[in-house]
Design a protein around this motif. Structure first.
Motif, PDB file in Angstrom:
ATOM      1  N   UNK A 145     -74.862  -4.805 -79.184  1.00  0.00           N
ATOM      2  CA  UNK A 145     -74.376  -5.995 -79.010  1.00  0.00           C
ATOM      3  C   UNK A 145     -73.982  -6.190 -77.763  1.00  0.00           C
ATOM      4  N   UNK A 146     -74.312  -7.444 -77.108  1.00  0.00           N
ATOM      5  CA  UNK A 146     -74.184  -7.471 -75.950  1.00  0.00           C
ATOM      6  C   UNK A 146     -74.010  -9.133 -75.698  1.00  0.00           C
ATOM      7  N   UNK A 147     -72.822  -9.569 -74.916  1.00  0.00           N
ATOM      8  CA  UNK A 147     -72.573 -11.147 -74.779  1.00  0.00           C
ATOM      9  C   UNK A 147     -73.977 -11.472 -73.636  1.00  0.00           C
ATOM     10  N   UNK A 148     -74.414 -12.639 -74.264  1.00  0.00           N
ATOM     11  CA  UNK A 148     -75.503 -13.359 -73.572  1.00  0.00           C
ATOM     12  C   UNK A 148     -75.167 -14.025 -72.048  1.00  0.00           C
ATOM     13  N   UNK A 149     -74.822 -13.081 -71.230  1.00  0.00           N
ATOM     14  CA  UNK A 149     -74.429 -13.599 -69.977  1.00  0.00           C
ATOM     15  C   UNK A 149     -74.951 -12.672 -68.736  1.00  0.00           C
ATOM     16  N   UNK A 150     -75.357 -13.427 -67.739  1.00  0.00           N
ATOM     17  CA  UNK A 150     -76.060 -12.665 -66.757  1.00  0.00           C
ATOM     18  C   UNK A 150     -77.470 -12.383 -66.971  1.00  0.00           C
ATOM     19  N   UNK A 202     -85.012   9.081 -98.533  1.00  0.00           N
ATOM     20  CA  UNK A 202     -84.804   7.840 -98.403  1.00  0.00           C
ATOM     21  C   UNK A 202     -83.801   7.106 -97.904  1.00  0.00           C
ATOM     22  N   UNK A 203     -82.511   7.395 -98.437  1.00  0.00           N
ATOM     23  CA  UNK A 203     -81.153   6.895 -97.640  1.00  0.00           C
ATOM     24  C   UNK A 203     -81.077   7.201 -96.266  1.00  0.00           C
ATOM     25  N   UNK A 204     -81.494   8.472 -95.871  1.00  0.00           N
ATOM     26  CA  UNK A 204     -81.164   8.481 -94.353  1.00  0.00           C
ATOM     27  C   UNK A 204     -82.511   7.504 -93.595  1.00  0.00           C
ATOM     28  N   UNK A 205     -83.480   7.514 -94.044  1.00  0.00           N
ATOM     29  CA  UNK A 205     -84.505   6.826 -93.448  1.00  0.00           C
ATOM     30  C   UNK A 205     -83.995   5.349 -93.588  1.00  0.00           C
ATOM     31  N   UNK A 206     -83.252   4.671 -94.459  1.00  0.00           N
ATOM     32  CA  UNK A 206     -83.143   3.595 -94.565  1.00  0.00           C
ATOM     33  C   UNK A 206     -81.896   3.159 -93.394  1.00  0.00           C
ATOM     34  N   UNK A 207     -81.029   4.295 -93.168  1.00  0.00           N
ATOM     35  CA  UNK A 207     -79.953   3.949 -91.960  1.00  0.00           C
ATOM     36  C   UNK A 207     -80.799   3.884 -90.806  1.00  0.00           C
ATOM     37  N   UNK A 208     -81.657   4.662 -90.561  1.00  0.00           N
ATOM     38  CA  UNK A 208     -82.414   4.460 -89.061  1.00  0.00           C
ATOM     39  C   UNK A 208     -82.959   3.261 -89.213  1.00  0.00           C
ATOM     40  N   UNK A 209     -83.831   2.813 -89.991  1.00  0.00           N
ATOM     41  CA  UNK A 209     -84.587   1.553 -90.233  1.00  0.00           C
ATOM     42  C   UNK A 209     -83.546   0.234 -89.906  1.00  0.00           C
ATOM     43  N   UNK A 210     -82.261   0.408 -90.646  1.00  0.00           N
ATOM     44  CA  UNK A 210     -81.345  -0.831 -90.251  1.00  0.00           C
ATOM     45  C   UNK A 210     -80.875  -0.538 -88.910  1.00  0.00           C
ATOM     46  N   UNK A 211     -80.831   0.539 -88.162  1.00  0.00           N
ATOM     47  CA  UNK A 211     -80.427   0.321 -86.758  1.00  0.00           C
ATOM     48  C   UNK A 211     -81.585  -0.093 -85.842  1.00  0.00           C
ATOM     49  N   UNK A 212     -82.791   0.202 -86.342  1.00  0.00           N
ATOM     50  CA  UNK A 212     -83.937  -0.408 -85.541  1.00  0.00           C
ATOM     51  C   UNK A 212     -83.835  -1.845 -85.844  1.00  0.00           C
ATOM     52  N   UNK A 213     -83.654  -2.316 -87.039  1.00  0.00           N
ATOM     53  CA  UNK A 213     -83.810  -3.808 -87.281  1.00  0.00           C
ATOM     54  C   UNK A 213     -82.667  -4.472 -86.424  1.00  0.00           C
ATOM     55  N   UNK A 214     -81.392  -3.896 -86.317  1.00  0.00           N
ATOM     56  CA  UNK A 214     -80.305  -4.621 -85.659  1.00  0.00           C
ATOM     57  C   UNK A 214     -80.543  -4.653 -84.305  1.00  0.00           C
ATOM     58  N   UNK A 215     -81.499  -3.510 -83.429  1.00  0.00           N
ATOM     59  CA  UNK A 215     -81.740  -3.595 -82.269  1.00  0.00           C
ATOM     60  C   UNK A 215     -83.010  -4.594 -81.929  1.00  0.00           C
ATOM     61  N   UNK A 216     -83.837  -4.643 -82.954  1.00  0.00           N
ATOM     62  CA  UNK A 216     -84.833  -5.729 -82.853  1.00  0.00           C
ATOM     63  C   UNK A 216     -84.271  -6.795 -82.725  1.00  0.00           C
ATOM     64  N   UNK A 217     -83.414  -7.454 -83.677  1.00  0.00           N
ATOM     65  CA  UNK A 217     -82.818  -8.599 -83.636  1.00  0.00           C
ATOM     66  C   UNK A 217     -81.889  -8.963 -82.292  1.00  0.00           C
ATOM     67  N   UNK A 218     -81.174  -8.209 -82.092  1.00  0.00           N
ATOM     68  CA  UNK A 218     -80.381  -8.175 -81.031  1.00  0.00           C
ATOM     69  C   UNK A 218     -81.017  -8.743 -79.568  1.00  0.00           C
ATOM     70  N   UNK A 219     -82.305  -7.879 -79.531  1.00  0.00           N
ATOM     71  CA  UNK A 219     -83.117  -8.128 -78.219  1.00  0.00           C
ATOM     72  C   UNK A 219     -83.531  -9.323 -78.216  1.00  0.00           C
ATOM     73  N   UNK A 220     -84.230  -9.721 -79.471  1.00  0.00           N
ATOM     74  CA  UNK A 220     -84.834 -11.303 -79.820  1.00  0.00           C
ATOM     75  C   UNK A 220     -83.943 -12.232 -79.399  1.00  0.00           C
ATOM     76  N   UNK A 221     -82.546 -12.030 -79.756  1.00  0.00           N
ATOM     77  CA  UNK A 221     -81.566 -13.094 -79.490  1.00  0.00           C
ATOM     78  C   UNK A 221     -81.408 -13.275 -78.032  1.00  0.00           C
ATOM     79  N   UNK A 272     -78.279  -7.193 -68.795  1.00  0.00           N
ATOM     80  CA  UNK A 272     -77.767  -7.370 -70.107  1.00  0.00           C
ATOM     81  C   UNK A 272     -78.430  -5.747 -70.772  1.00  0.00           C
ATOM     82  N   UNK A 273     -79.757  -5.596 -70.751  1.00  0.00           N
ATOM     83  CA  UNK A 273     -80.439  -4.811 -71.506  1.00  0.00           C
ATOM     84  C   UNK A 273     -80.023  -3.242 -70.888  1.00  0.00           C
TER      85      UNK A 273
END
Length: 245
Positions: free
Chosen positions: A69-74, A111-130, A79-80
């Motif tokens: 998570x990073x403010x959309x400034x600059x 399966x549970x640990x893989x799901x956690x990692x996938x959620x992190x990847x999804x969050x990173x993906x959406x943040x960067x697209x944002x 930012x990245x």
């Protein structure tokens, strides 16, 4: 301690142990000793090591997702750059446990640990697209972002294994790779190419993108290279159809 406080303490202690040693090398006895608790008490809160590992991983996953998570400034690359500083700090602090999991060699992977990692990847993906702030990111751009995230994981894990370059150098390298990947994708997508001028207009000469442009300009100064690339840039002429005998 209350029930909730004791449970939180056990998770925090376990996460600290898993951060510095591969999960298969951490036992329930290790967790109990580090928490100043008994083995039966740990089992009172968790059915086994797998359960406490998964809960620790979920907490670590939430922390890692928050670092994207990073403010959309600059400028975009700056930012990245800040995001990757926090990401690599996390990788360095939680190295052995996450290395074992992400490499797929951990006996605690599930399966549970893989799901956690996938959620992190999804969050990173959406943040960067944002941060790109495009109304409708194309499938090609989404794929570029996913591929870069995967590359950041692989590169950072390789760095953990040998630490052959300074961390700051790795940080800059990863950001510049994103800029290069974004530029290559724009070369194939006119709609993204139209936005690229706006991205570059916000960059600064002393930022990651400015440094990348100077490096590329220096590369083109290598004798003979610019001429060779100019030849490759000329589209081939269509071949004349052969006459039938």
């Amino acid at each position: 301690m209350s029930v909730d406080e004791r449970r939180e303490q056990l998770i925090a202690v376990a996460l600290e142990l898993f951060s510095h040693r591969p999960p298969e090398e951490v036992s329930i006895d290790d967790i109990a000793a580090a928490a100043g608790a008994s083995r039966p008490l740990v089992y009172h809160y968790f059915p086994g090591k797998q359960a406490i590992y998964e809960e620790s991983l979920r907490r670590a996953g939430r922390e890692l997702s928050a670092r994207f998570e990073e403010p959309a400034d600059g400028p975009l690359s700056e930012r990245l750059y800040r995001v990757m500083g926090r990401y690599l700090d996390f990788v360095q602090s939680h190295g052995p446990g996450f290395a074992a999991l992400l490499r797929g060699g951990s006996v605690t992977a599930s399966t549970n640990t893989s799901a956690v990692i996938d959620e992190v990847r999804k969050a990173a993906h959406e943040q960067i697209l944002g941060h790109l702030a495009l109304p409708s990111p194309s499938p090609g751009l989404r794929l570029t972002v996913r591929a870069w995230i995967a590359n950041a994981e692989i590169t950072s894990l390789e760095w953990l294994a040998d630490r052959s370059v300074p961390l700051e150098e790795l940080r800059l390298h990863l950001v510049q790779e994103f800029v290069a990947s974004l530029t290559l994708t724009a070369a194939r997508e006119p709609a993204l190419a139209a936005e690229l001028a706006g991205f570059f207009a916000g960059e600064r000469p002393d930022g990651p993108t400015g440094k990348l442009v100077r490096d590329l300009a220096g590369l083109l100064a290598v004798p003979g290279l610019a001429d060779t690339l100019a030849v490759l840039a000329v589209p081939p002429t269509p071949e004349e159809p052969r006459e039938q005998a």
